[in-house]
Design an enzyme around this catalytic site. Sequence first.
Site, PDB file in Angstrom:
ATOM      1  N   LYS A 170      -0.752  -8.173  -6.584  1.00  0.00           N
ATOM      2  CA  LYS A 170      -0.717  -7.982  -5.136  1.00  0.00           C
ATOM      3  C   LYS A 170      -1.421  -6.669  -4.798  1.00  0.00           C
ATOM      4  O   LYS A 170      -1.277  -5.671  -5.507  1.00  0.00           O
ATOM      5  CB  LYS A 170       0.744  -7.947  -4.671  1.00  0.00           C
ATOM      6  CG  LYS A 170       0.964  -7.856  -3.169  1.00  0.00           C
ATOM      7  CD  LYS A 170       2.463  -7.914  -2.875  1.00  0.00           C
ATOM      8  CE  LYS A 170       2.759  -7.796  -1.388  1.00  0.00           C
ATOM      9  NZ  LYS A 170       4.218  -7.883  -1.115  1.00  0.00           N
ATOM     10  N   SER A 250       5.645 -11.186   2.068  1.00  0.00           N
ATOM     11  CA  SER A 250       4.309 -10.631   2.217  1.00  0.00           C
ATOM     12  C   SER A 250       3.402 -10.893   1.014  1.00  0.00           C
ATOM     13  O   SER A 250       2.195 -10.660   1.087  1.00  0.00           O
ATOM     14  CB  SER A 250       4.388  -9.120   2.461  1.00  0.00           C
ATOM     15  OG  SER A 250       4.950  -8.438   1.348  1.00  0.00           O
ATOM     16  N   SER A 274      10.020 -10.891   0.359  1.00  0.00           N
ATOM     17  CA  SER A 274       8.567 -10.955   0.207  1.00  0.00           C
ATOM     18  C   SER A 274       8.079 -11.532  -1.116  1.00  0.00           C
ATOM     19  O   SER A 274       6.891 -11.762  -1.293  1.00  0.00           O
ATOM     20  CB  SER A 274       7.949  -9.571   0.416  1.00  0.00           C
ATOM     21  OG  SER A 274       8.005  -9.233   1.779  1.00  0.00           O
TER      22      SER A 274
END
Length: 556
Positions: A170, A250, A274
Amino acid sequence: MKKYVLVVLVLLVISCKNKVEDAKKELVLWQPYNDSLEVAENAEHTNPRMRYKLIQSKVIDKNEIFLPLYPEVQKLSNEEYKALKPLILEQNIYTLRKHINNGELTYEKLVLFYLYRIYKYELDNATTLNTIVALNKDVVMQARKLDELKKKGDESNVVHPIYGMPILLKDNINTKGMFTTAGSIAFKNNVTDDAFVVKRLKENGALILGKVNLSEWAYFLCTGCPVGYSAVGGQTLNPYGRKIFETGGSSAGSGTAVAANYAVAAVGTETSGSILSPSSQNSVVGLKPTIGFLSRTGIVPISSTLDTPGPMAKNVPDAAILLDAMKGKDAADSKSVEKELGVLSAPLTDNSLKGKRFGVIKNLLATDSIYRASVDKLREHGSIIVEITPPEVSMSGFLSILNIDMKHDLPTYIKNQTKNKLPIQDIKSAVAFNAKDSVIKIPYGQSLFRGILADTTTVEELAVIVSNLEQSGRRYFNEAMDAHNLNAILSINNYHAGYAAVAKYPAITVPMGYKKTGEPISLTFIAKQFNEAELLRYAAGFESAFKARQIPENYN
């Protein structure tokens, strides 16, 4: 004469080099396109968060990302790719290791297979998920070196299953040699060293394939905006239904990339939902560990109270391997602990669901048929099911934890982690920076950033809020767990992620099926602190018994 010949040779070399560089500049793998029709198609979407203002990034040029490795990817023919599919596609790490050990597969071919898929789908505007925002230009060479060591019989470093496995990160996780943007233009050129968990991955032999998109600032920027959107990466899309289903956030890029088989696995981060949310939305396994089990050093923060990285993978054993490969005591993280919980072997041992006591939430049984059917199947496999109604608890002050933590934690990150001068120093300067160009930088506004500035909660008041919420979160789960001696409580997706977050409890989500629309849905197991190994066992048992995950139809 000799001097003349030497000069001519030098000039020829320079000329050839310039021609190669010019050829590279002329080569175009990807063309920007007008996404206004796609945006218009979603203007009346039933989910307001999916009424997009844009799809493709206005900032990055995919050619810059994909050109450096293009010569390597070209070496893999379509015939070779098809031959590799049964060896690699949807296979777990133990199977991949077996193929490598048997000589049926090499580390280089494994990397090229995933790169081939990334180039195949991400450079086509009809299939792109807008998930890849950076690639490690040295990854093929690194894989080739591992193959050379294997040929020489010198694989003394192979002590962990993650060795040689391509992993995506990420883009809020610091990675040397690639920018760490958190999806923000303010961080577009953020140069860092490796985060602690990235160092651990590399020490264990993992290959960092690249970085993936995320909801900007880990979805703590705007209110009611699309999940999976960032100013840097554009709008991430769900492989099970592009522009139809949300990606979850996210860690949207981590979830979509794993679902589409762009890598063996990916690392996500969670503050509250997330990892669980995008894992559920993309039919992959995601584990949010106990706070402190994994280091947070070198990760762009929201909250030092609640943040944690975690693994996202196509199956439970791979999630366990990735989790184990990242663990370790970090002196720079005050919450970091050293725990030998046996997570690596957990999915492979004692996975029977018989006799396991699970608390199931009554209102979910009444409202969700897939959850209800999964609970019935658990009963058939010998699980003891206890229907519960969790107590009502106050979550007052939750937003202030994020506000005040980020107000203090972001400047600390910039001071200690960044190696170059950035255009912002804190939230106040970030708000001013974004406001200068709302169309490009904040098309969905920055109400949450403004809320951080408006929050006047003191550090002393925050400590009380954190303590009260931890008690509330633990009461929410413990009341039933203690009264009925439960092994875990079963939820759906990220429905109860907020309670698990403030309780600092671990949770794992596993695919349990698909709605009539084709949208994925997952079963989430929540347990008390440092019960990761037990959660992995329950999840592995469920996964083995129900085998619910299906590869996205257009990415098979």
